[in-house]
Design a protein around this motif. Sequence first.
Motif, PDB file in Angstrom:
ATOM      1  N   THR A 143     -53.014  -9.328 -51.944  1.00 15.63           N
ATOM      2  CA  THR A 143     -54.281  -9.046 -51.284  1.00 15.63           C
ATOM      3  C   THR A 143     -54.166  -9.036 -49.768  1.00 15.63           C
ATOM      4  O   THR A 143     -54.788  -8.224 -49.100  1.00 15.63           O
ATOM      5  CB  THR A 143     -55.338 -10.085 -51.699  1.00 15.63           C
ATOM      6  OG1 THR A 143     -54.814 -11.387 -51.449  1.00 15.63           O
ATOM      7  CG2 THR A 143     -55.683  -9.953 -53.165  1.00 15.63           C
ATOM      8  N   VAL A 144     -53.373  -9.924 -49.219  1.00 15.59           N
ATOM      9  CA  VAL A 144     -53.272 -10.027 -47.762  1.00 15.59           C
ATOM     10  C   VAL A 144     -52.449  -8.885 -47.176  1.00 15.59           C
ATOM     11  O   VAL A 144     -52.758  -8.375 -46.103  1.00 15.59           O
ATOM     12  CB  VAL A 144     -52.696 -11.400 -47.355  1.00 15.59           C
ATOM     13  CG1 VAL A 144     -52.454 -11.478 -45.868  1.00 15.59           C
ATOM     14  CG2 VAL A 144     -53.644 -12.496 -47.802  1.00 15.59           C
ATOM     15  N   ARG A 145     -51.425  -8.451 -47.882  1.00 12.21           N
ATOM     16  CA  ARG A 145     -50.584  -7.374 -47.356  1.00 12.21           C
ATOM     17  C   ARG A 145     -51.375  -6.093 -47.116  1.00 12.21           C
ATOM     18  O   ARG A 145     -50.999  -5.274 -46.298  1.00 12.21           O
ATOM     19  CB  ARG A 145     -49.406  -7.118 -48.283  1.00 12.21           C
ATOM     20  CG  ARG A 145     -48.485  -8.333 -48.357  1.00 12.21           C
ATOM     21  CD  ARG A 145     -47.083  -7.932 -48.687  1.00 12.21           C
ATOM     22  NE  ARG A 145     -46.295  -9.120 -48.918  1.00 12.21           N
ATOM     23  CZ  ARG A 145     -45.383  -9.562 -48.066  1.00 12.21           C
ATOM     24  NH1 ARG A 145     -45.160  -8.935 -46.944  1.00 12.21           N
ATOM     25  NH2 ARG A 145     -44.694 -10.636 -48.340  1.00 12.21           N
ATOM     26  N   ALA A 146     -52.481  -5.931 -47.825  1.00 12.52           N
ATOM     27  CA  ALA A 146     -53.335  -4.763 -47.605  1.00 12.52           C
ATOM     28  C   ALA A 146     -53.951  -4.799 -46.205  1.00 12.52           C
ATOM     29  O   ALA A 146     -54.400  -3.774 -45.702  1.00 12.52           O
ATOM     30  CB  ALA A 146     -54.430  -4.713 -48.664  1.00 12.52           C
ATOM     31  N   GLN A 147     -53.942  -5.957 -45.574  1.00 19.03           N
ATOM     32  CA  GLN A 147     -54.492  -6.103 -44.225  1.00 19.03           C
ATOM     33  C   GLN A 147     -53.404  -6.091 -43.156  1.00 19.03           C
ATOM     34  O   GLN A 147     -53.674  -6.423 -41.997  1.00 19.03           O
ATOM     35  CB  GLN A 147     -55.301  -7.400 -44.136  1.00 19.03           C
ATOM     36  CG  GLN A 147     -56.533  -7.393 -45.030  1.00 19.03           C
ATOM     37  CD  GLN A 147     -57.265  -8.707 -44.984  1.00 19.03           C
ATOM     38  OE1 GLN A 147     -56.693  -9.744 -45.331  1.00 19.03           O
ATOM     39  NE2 GLN A 147     -58.515  -8.676 -44.555  1.00 19.03           N
ATOM     40  N   SER A 148     -52.207  -5.687 -43.519  1.00 21.52           N
ATOM     41  CA  SER A 148     -51.089  -5.691 -42.571  1.00 21.52           C
ATOM     42  C   SER A 148     -51.391  -4.891 -41.310  1.00 21.52           C
ATOM     43  O   SER A 148     -51.102  -5.341 -40.196  1.00 21.52           O
ATOM     44  CB  SER A 148     -49.826  -5.139 -43.226  1.00 21.52           C
ATOM     45  OG  SER A 148     -49.360  -6.015 -44.214  1.00 21.52           O
ATOM     46  N   ASP A 149     -51.967  -3.697 -41.469  1.00 22.60           N
ATOM     47  CA  ASP A 149     -52.255  -2.863 -40.295  1.00 22.60           C
ATOM     48  C   ASP A 149     -53.229  -3.552 -39.350  1.00 22.60           C
ATOM     49  O   ASP A 149     -53.054  -3.505 -38.123  1.00 22.60           O
ATOM     50  CB  ASP A 149     -52.813  -1.502 -40.729  1.00 22.60           C
ATOM     51  CG  ASP A 149     -51.768  -0.652 -41.450  1.00 22.60           C
ATOM     52  OD1 ASP A 149     -50.553  -0.910 -41.252  1.00 22.60           O
ATOM     53  OD2 ASP A 149     -52.154   0.253 -42.208  1.00 22.60           O
ATOM     54  N   GLU A 150     -54.237  -4.217 -39.902  1.00 25.68           N
ATOM     55  CA  GLU A 150     -55.204  -4.934 -39.070  1.00 25.68           C
ATOM     56  C   GLU A 150     -54.534  -6.092 -38.335  1.00 25.68           C
ATOM     57  O   GLU A 150     -54.780  -6.309 -37.145  1.00 25.68           O
ATOM     58  CB  GLU A 150     -56.353  -5.475 -39.922  1.00 25.68           C
ATOM     59  CG  GLU A 150     -57.281  -4.411 -40.484  1.00 25.68           C
ATOM     60  CD  GLU A 150     -58.339  -5.023 -41.378  1.00 25.68           C
ATOM     61  OE1 GLU A 150     -59.361  -5.498 -40.838  1.00 25.68           O
ATOM     62  OE2 GLU A 150     -58.111  -5.050 -42.602  1.00 25.68           O
ATOM     63  N   VAL A 151     -53.678  -6.827 -39.046  1.00 26.13           N
ATOM     64  CA  VAL A 151     -52.974  -7.954 -38.440  1.00 26.13           C
ATOM     65  C   VAL A 151     -52.103  -7.469 -37.295  1.00 26.13           C
ATOM     66  O   VAL A 151     -52.140  -8.017 -36.186  1.00 26.13           O
ATOM     67  CB  VAL A 151     -52.123  -8.714 -39.485  1.00 26.13           C
ATOM     68  CG1 VAL A 151     -51.204  -9.730 -38.817  1.00 26.13           C
ATOM     69  CG2 VAL A 151     -53.022  -9.404 -40.509  1.00 26.13           C
ATOM     70  N   LEU A 152     -51.334  -6.422 -37.544  1.00 30.50           N
ATOM     71  CA  LEU A 152     -50.433  -5.896 -36.508  1.00 30.50           C
ATOM     72  C   LEU A 152     -51.210  -5.333 -35.319  1.00 30.50           C
ATOM     73  O   LEU A 152     -50.815  -5.529 -34.161  1.00 30.50           O
ATOM     74  CB  LEU A 152     -49.502  -4.836 -37.108  1.00 30.50           C
ATOM     75  CG  LEU A 152     -48.526  -5.371 -38.172  1.00 30.50           C
ATOM     76  CD1 LEU A 152     -47.786  -4.214 -38.849  1.00 30.50           C
ATOM     77  CD2 LEU A 152     -47.552  -6.366 -37.575  1.00 30.50           C
ATOM     78  N   GLY A 153     -52.321  -4.668 -35.600  1.00 28.02           N
ATOM     79  CA  GLY A 153     -53.144  -4.118 -34.513  1.00 28.02           C
ATOM     80  C   GLY A 153     -53.716  -5.209 -33.629  1.00 28.02           C
ATOM     81  O   GLY A 153     -53.693  -5.103 -32.391  1.00 28.02           O
ATOM     82  N   LEU A 154     -54.232  -6.256 -34.232  1.00 26.40           N
ATOM     83  CA  LEU A 154     -54.777  -7.374 -33.454  1.00 26.40           C
ATOM     84  C   LEU A 154     -53.679  -8.085 -32.671  1.00 26.40           C
ATOM     85  O   LEU A 154     -53.881  -8.498 -31.520  1.00 26.40           O
ATOM     86  CB  LEU A 154     -55.495  -8.358 -34.382  1.00 26.40           C
ATOM     87  CG  LEU A 154     -56.822  -7.881 -34.971  1.00 26.40           C
ATOM     88  CD1 LEU A 154     -57.294  -8.809 -36.079  1.00 26.40           C
ATOM     89  CD2 LEU A 154     -57.877  -7.782 -33.872  1.00 26.40           C
ATOM     90  N   HIS A 155     -52.500  -8.222 -33.283  1.00 23.31           N
ATOM     91  CA  HIS A 155     -51.382  -8.872 -32.594  1.00 23.31           C
ATOM     92  C   HIS A 155     -50.962  -8.066 -31.371  1.00 23.31           C
ATOM     93  O   HIS A 155     -50.722  -8.639 -30.294  1.00 23.31           O
ATOM     94  CB  HIS A 155     -50.208  -9.043 -33.554  1.00 23.31           C
ATOM     95  CG  HIS A 155     -49.037  -9.758 -32.949  1.00 23.31           C
ATOM     96  ND1 HIS A 155     -49.091 -11.078 -32.582  1.00 23.31           N
ATOM     97  CD2 HIS A 155     -47.789  -9.327 -32.642  1.00 23.31           C
ATOM     98  CE1 HIS A 155     -47.923 -11.434 -32.070  1.00 23.31           C
ATOM     99  NE2 HIS A 155     -47.115 -10.386 -32.103  1.00 23.31           N
ATOM    100  N   LYS A 156     -50.897  -6.747 -31.520  1.00 21.49           N
ATOM    101  CA  LYS A 156     -50.540  -5.881 -30.379  1.00 21.49           C
ATOM    102  C   LYS A 156     -51.586  -5.962 -29.278  1.00 21.49           C
ATOM    103  O   LYS A 156     -51.264  -5.783 -28.104  1.00 21.49           O
ATOM    104  CB  LYS A 156     -50.371  -4.436 -30.844  1.00 21.49           C
ATOM    105  CG  LYS A 156     -49.089  -4.198 -31.588  1.00 21.49           C
ATOM    106  CD  LYS A 156     -48.941  -2.758 -32.005  1.00 21.49           C
ATOM    107  CE  LYS A 156     -47.693  -2.594 -32.856  1.00 21.49           C
ATOM    108  NZ  LYS A 156     -47.536  -1.238 -33.362  1.00 21.49           N
TER     109      LYS A 156
END
Length: 186
Positions: A143-156
């Motif tokens: 379930t969390v991996r589906a949010q990978s793009d959001e996590v990476l975007g916020l980190h950047k």
Amino acid sequence: MFIGYARTSTLEQEAGLAAQKRDLDALGCDKVFEEQTSATGERPRLTAAIDYLREGDTLVCTKLDRLARSVLHMGEIVNEIRAKGANLRILALDMDTSTPTGTLLLNMLGSVAQFEREMMLERQREGIQKAKEAGKYKGRKPTVRAQSDEVLGLHKAGVSPTEIARKLGIGRTSVYRILNAAETPA
């Protein structure tokens, strides 16, 4: 005084909990402690029920599997009940530890129940293994991996891992796992 204890493993088992409460009320339990939690986790309402017992009381449960998860666990519960000068009664078995026969039956049937549970878990593991081998069992969808793009975007964007976890409602460990996977070359 009869003190009732009712338990289901999940919140979805409302009908099972209602049936247990109905049976305990029909017996005339003066107080009923109920909870919806796994037998393997903490059971504060069972602890409260045992604490509530006084000498001469009887803790009543509809089925043995609602009370204990193993013979050892059952023995611990029975010892706590006896230390209070109280007894245990299991309705489905028509069994009461106030008699020597009731105690004997509890020990024998507790062993059988534990054996059946262990056999059921073994069959479940075998079924899962066969399904995996046939390519039909994939496990729980991540379930969390589906949010990978959001996590990476916020980190950047310079957001801290703790803040990312809070904003997305996920664990910090999951955030770090996604960030580490993104930094590791494939």
